[in-house]
Design an enzyme around this catalytic site. Structure first.
Site, PDB file in Angstrom:
ATOM      1  N   ARG A  20      46.583 -42.178  47.263  1.00 52.69           N
ATOM      2  CA  ARG A  20      45.469 -43.144  47.251  1.00 52.69           C
ATOM      3  C   ARG A  20      45.172 -43.644  48.651  1.00 52.69           C
ATOM      4  O   ARG A  20      44.043 -43.991  48.968  1.00 52.69           O
ATOM      5  CB  ARG A  20      45.790 -44.277  46.270  1.00 52.69           C
ATOM      6  CG  ARG A  20      46.997 -45.056  46.605  1.00 52.69           C
ATOM      7  CD  ARG A  20      47.477 -45.927  45.445  1.00 52.69           C
ATOM      8  NE  ARG A  20      48.216 -45.184  44.434  1.00 52.69           N
ATOM      9  CZ  ARG A  20      48.701 -45.711  43.306  1.00 52.69           C
ATOM     10  NH1 ARG A  20      48.508 -46.998  43.051  1.00 52.69           N
ATOM     11  NH2 ARG A  20      49.355 -44.977  42.442  1.00 52.69           N
ATOM     12  N   LYS A  24      61.539 -39.781  46.711  1.00 52.79           N
ATOM     13  CA  LYS A  24      61.598 -39.330  45.322  1.00 52.79           C
ATOM     14  C   LYS A  24      63.027 -38.914  44.975  1.00 52.79           C
ATOM     15  O   LYS A  24      63.737 -38.391  45.845  1.00 52.79           O
ATOM     16  CB  LYS A  24      60.687 -38.104  45.133  1.00 52.79           C
ATOM     17  CG  LYS A  24      59.212 -38.429  45.055  1.00 52.79           C
ATOM     18  CD  LYS A  24      58.399 -37.186  44.757  1.00 52.79           C
ATOM     19  CE  LYS A  24      56.912 -37.476  44.769  1.00 52.79           C
ATOM     20  NZ  LYS A  24      56.462 -38.344  43.681  1.00 52.79           N
ATOM     21  N   GLU A  68      51.092 -42.483  48.058  1.00 53.60           N
ATOM     22  CA  GLU A  68      50.451 -42.129  49.332  1.00 53.60           C
ATOM     23  C   GLU A  68      49.088 -41.474  49.149  1.00 53.60           C
ATOM     24  O   GLU A  68      48.237 -41.561  50.019  1.00 53.60           O
ATOM     25  CB  GLU A  68      51.378 -41.192  50.135  1.00 53.60           C
ATOM     26  CG  GLU A  68      51.324 -39.701  49.763  1.00 53.60           C
ATOM     27  CD  GLU A  68      51.665 -39.389  48.313  1.00 53.60           C
ATOM     28  OE1 GLU A  68      52.430 -40.169  47.702  1.00 53.60           O
ATOM     29  OE2 GLU A  68      51.158 -38.387  47.773  1.00 53.60           O
ATOM     30  N   LYS A 120      42.723 -34.370  47.392  1.00 57.79           N
ATOM     31  CA  LYS A 120      44.011 -34.824  47.936  1.00 57.79           C
ATOM     32  C   LYS A 120      44.794 -33.597  48.381  1.00 57.79           C
ATOM     33  O   LYS A 120      45.106 -32.728  47.563  1.00 57.79           O
ATOM     34  CB  LYS A 120      44.793 -35.608  46.863  1.00 57.79           C
ATOM     35  CG  LYS A 120      46.251 -35.906  47.244  1.00 57.79           C
ATOM     36  CD  LYS A 120      46.990 -36.737  46.180  1.00 57.79           C
ATOM     37  CE  LYS A 120      48.479 -36.853  46.477  1.00 57.79           C
ATOM     38  NZ  LYS A 120      49.236 -37.613  45.476  1.00 57.79           N
TER      39      LYS A 120
HETATM   40  N1  BES Z   1      52.085 -36.904  43.859  1.00 60.03           N
HETATM   41  C1  BES Z   1      52.561 -37.964  43.072  1.00 60.03           C
HETATM   42  C2  BES Z   1      52.074 -37.904  41.622  1.00 60.03           C
HETATM   43  C3  BES Z   1      52.615 -36.787  40.798  1.00 60.03           C
HETATM   44  C4  BES Z   1      53.774 -36.949  40.077  1.00 60.03           C
HETATM   45  C5  BES Z   1      51.923 -35.590  40.705  1.00 60.03           C
HETATM   46  C6  BES Z   1      54.265 -35.904  39.304  1.00 60.03           C
HETATM   47  C7  BES Z   1      52.406 -34.580  39.931  1.00 60.03           C
HETATM   48  C8  BES Z   1      53.573 -34.729  39.225  1.00 60.03           C
HETATM   49  C9  BES Z   1      52.105 -39.305  43.654  1.00 60.03           C
HETATM   50  O1  BES Z   1      51.958 -39.328  45.025  1.00 60.03           O
HETATM   51  C10 BES Z   1      53.139 -40.312  43.284  1.00 60.03           C
HETATM   52  O2  BES Z   1      54.246 -40.141  43.677  1.00 60.03           O
HETATM   53  N2  BES Z   1      52.747 -41.306  42.514  1.00 60.03           N
HETATM   54  C11 BES Z   1      53.639 -42.299  42.054  1.00 60.03           C
HETATM   55  C12 BES Z   1      52.898 -43.620  42.071  1.00 60.03           C
HETATM   56  C13 BES Z   1      53.806 -44.803  41.906  1.00 60.03           C
HETATM   57  C14 BES Z   1      54.705 -44.957  43.117  1.00 60.03           C
HETATM   58  C15 BES Z   1      52.945 -46.040  41.733  1.00 60.03           C
HETATM   59  C16 BES Z   1      54.070 -41.931  40.628  1.00 60.03           C
HETATM   60  O3  BES Z   1      53.303 -41.380  39.875  1.00 60.03           O
HETATM   61  O4  BES Z   1      55.243 -42.200  40.316  1.00 60.03           O
HETATM   62 ZN    ZN Z   2      51.482 -37.495  45.943  1.00 61.46          ZN
HETATM   63 ZN    ZN Z   3      53.768 -39.741  46.057  1.00 61.59          ZN
END
Ligand code: BES
Ligand code: ZN
Ligand code: ZN
Length: 468
Positions: free
Chosen positions: A319, A245, A317, A233
């Protein structure tokens, strides 16, 4: 800093200071016991004590196992870097812990100073290692150095700021790696991705001023024993998109490219170790931004595989990018193993803590072998089990699948199960997903990791591929 293994007795090596490891039992019998006692040194793991008059740095250690040696060497190199010694020497303890020793010195001493106008000057230039069994130590030393340097290479890219490191500059960096290490390299730009029907990946990058790119690198020795595909990724920045975010969570999101940087580090290590396996690296390099043309919650995307995806959260995103890159990787290369590496979910950290990589997939044998490789390489990994009840949470009312689960619990697993939808039937037992959201980056030092990128999974995968 130059690290060298010498075919010499320690006494015959010229250096400003000697590093000596001591367990608490050894301390009790040591000639300098009284002096060390006065200094308050108890030989506890990770403690250090300079006896400048004796030109020795004493380092406490619990055992001579690799994990303790790595951690002690991290403390030793940190202590040395604060001193004005220019050279140091030490006896390696044994060949079993030599890799840990090299990792402690190289990874524990790593710093990323590209953006400091006046980085702290360090006097230390040379570290000499002595072994009474030079011939056996030499190969271990050389291989450990290759892997440690590949880990630093990964750390450097992850640590690079997002205004400098975008999908296009990541592709250029991969092209340079290909030139330096004689790898094949193919970069698909957006117009190519359209022809390849990568609608899911393209949607994520649409609001970015930097074009998305799929990077394919390959290392092809003659008569390879196995063919391995490594997918990463490469979100060079994850703002969350329209499902933006919160401000505090956005900080550190330059690290959302860590999976990509890790697979680049892995192919660098494999090619320098000259392993007789064919390795393909596939990176989805994309920036997740906001704007008038951003993809949105409620959009329905058509992935390369034909599966339609309802977008319910643009922050899920990774996935969406991996769905298409995994499909492309399976269509392009018939591999014996397909591993993907991704900072995929915050939920993985909730499940396992921030130091541990989450491992998911169908094959118990692969899970077992990879867990063994993780332990042997000094990385932490825990298995997260799929189940049919969690799978149902990804159901969509209007498309084939939703990009987020309807319930938040088990978020790392539902993300892994989303990816599973894009693994072709014949590959189910060849695939493993590594969620490195916690293990890839740290804001407080632990083990041989300082502030920033850790280079997670490079040591683990190098070890696994070496022994496959
Ligand atoms: N890149 C993030 C995951 C992440 C979070 C990596 C904190 C490192 C530290 C990913 O794209 C994401 O935002 N995932 C969401 C998924 C949710 C919307 C289902 C998450 O983990 O909140
Ligand atoms: Zn991400
Ligand atoms: Zn994300």
């Amino acid at each position: 800093m130059n690290l060298q293994l010498l075919n010499k007795n320690l006494n015959d090596i010229n250096a400003d200071i000697t590093i000596e490891f001591l367990t608490s039992d050894e301390l009790a019998l040591h000639v300098e016991n009284k002096l060390l006692n006065k200094a308050g040194f108890k030989a506890e793991q990770d403690s250090t004590c300079f006896l400048h008059e004796k030109a020795t740095l004493f380092c406490g250690i619990d055992s001579k196992k690799a994990d303790d040696v790595r951690s002690t060497c991290t403390s030793a190199i940190k202590a040395l870097k604060t001193s004005n010694y220019e050279s140091a020497k030490l006896n390696i303890l044994n060949n079993d812990s030599l890799t840990g020793l090299v990792e402690g010195l190289v990874l524990g001493g790593y710093e990323f100073n590209d953006y400091k106008s006046k980085p702290q000057e360090i006097s230390l230039k040379d570290i000499f290692l002595a072994s009474d069994n030079f011939n056996d130590s030499e190969t271990i030393f050389n291989e450990a150095l290759i892997v440690a340097n590949a880990t630093c290479f990964t750390r450097d890219i992850v640590n690079t700021a997002p205004q400098e490191l975008n999908p296009q500059t990541l592709a250029q960096l991969a092209e340079k790696l290909a030139r330096d290490n004689s790898l094949e390299c193919n970069v698909l730009q957006e117009k190519d991705l359209e022809k390849e029907n990568m609608g899911s990946m393209l949607a994520v990058g649409r609001a970015s001023v930097h074009g998305s790119a799929l990077i394919h690198l390959s290392y092809k020795p003659t008569n390879p024993k196995k063919i391995i595909s490594l997918v990463g990724k490469g979100l060079t920045y994850d703002s969350g998109g329209l499902s933006l975010k919160p401000a505090a969570s956005m900080v550190t999101m330059k690290m959302d490219k860590a999976g990509a940087c890790s697979v680049l580090g892995m192919i660098k290590a494999v090619s320098e170790l000259k392993l007789d396996i064919e390795v393909h690296v596939f990176v989805g390099a994309v920036e997740n931004m906001i704007g008038g043309n951003a993809y949105k919650p409620d959009d329905v995307l058509v992935s390369r595989s034909g599966t339609t995806i309802e977008v319910r959260n643009t922050d899920a995103e990774g996935r969406l990018v991996l769905a298409d890159v995994l499909t492309y990787a399976q269509d392009t290369v018939k591999a014996d193993r397909i591993f993907d590496f991704a900072t995929l979910t915050g939920a993985c950290m909730v499940a396992l803590g921030q130091y541990t990589t989450g491992l998911m997939g169908h094959s118990h044998k692969l899970k077992h072998d990879l867990s063994k490789a993780a332990t042997a390489s000094g990385e932490l990994m825990g298995s997260l089990p799929f189940n049919k009840h969690l799978k149902k949470l990804l159901k969509s009312e209007i498309a084939d699948i939703s990009n987020v689960a309807s319930k938040p619990y088990g978020g790392a697993i539902t993300a892994g199960m989303f990816l599973d939808n894009f693994i072709q039937e014949e590959n189910k037992n060849k695939w493993m997903h590594f969620d490195i959201a916690g293990s890839a980056y740290t804001e407080s030092p632990w083990d041989c990791n300082g502030y920033g990128a850790t280079g997670s999974s490079v040591r683990l995968m190098s070890h696994y591929l070496k022994n496959i």
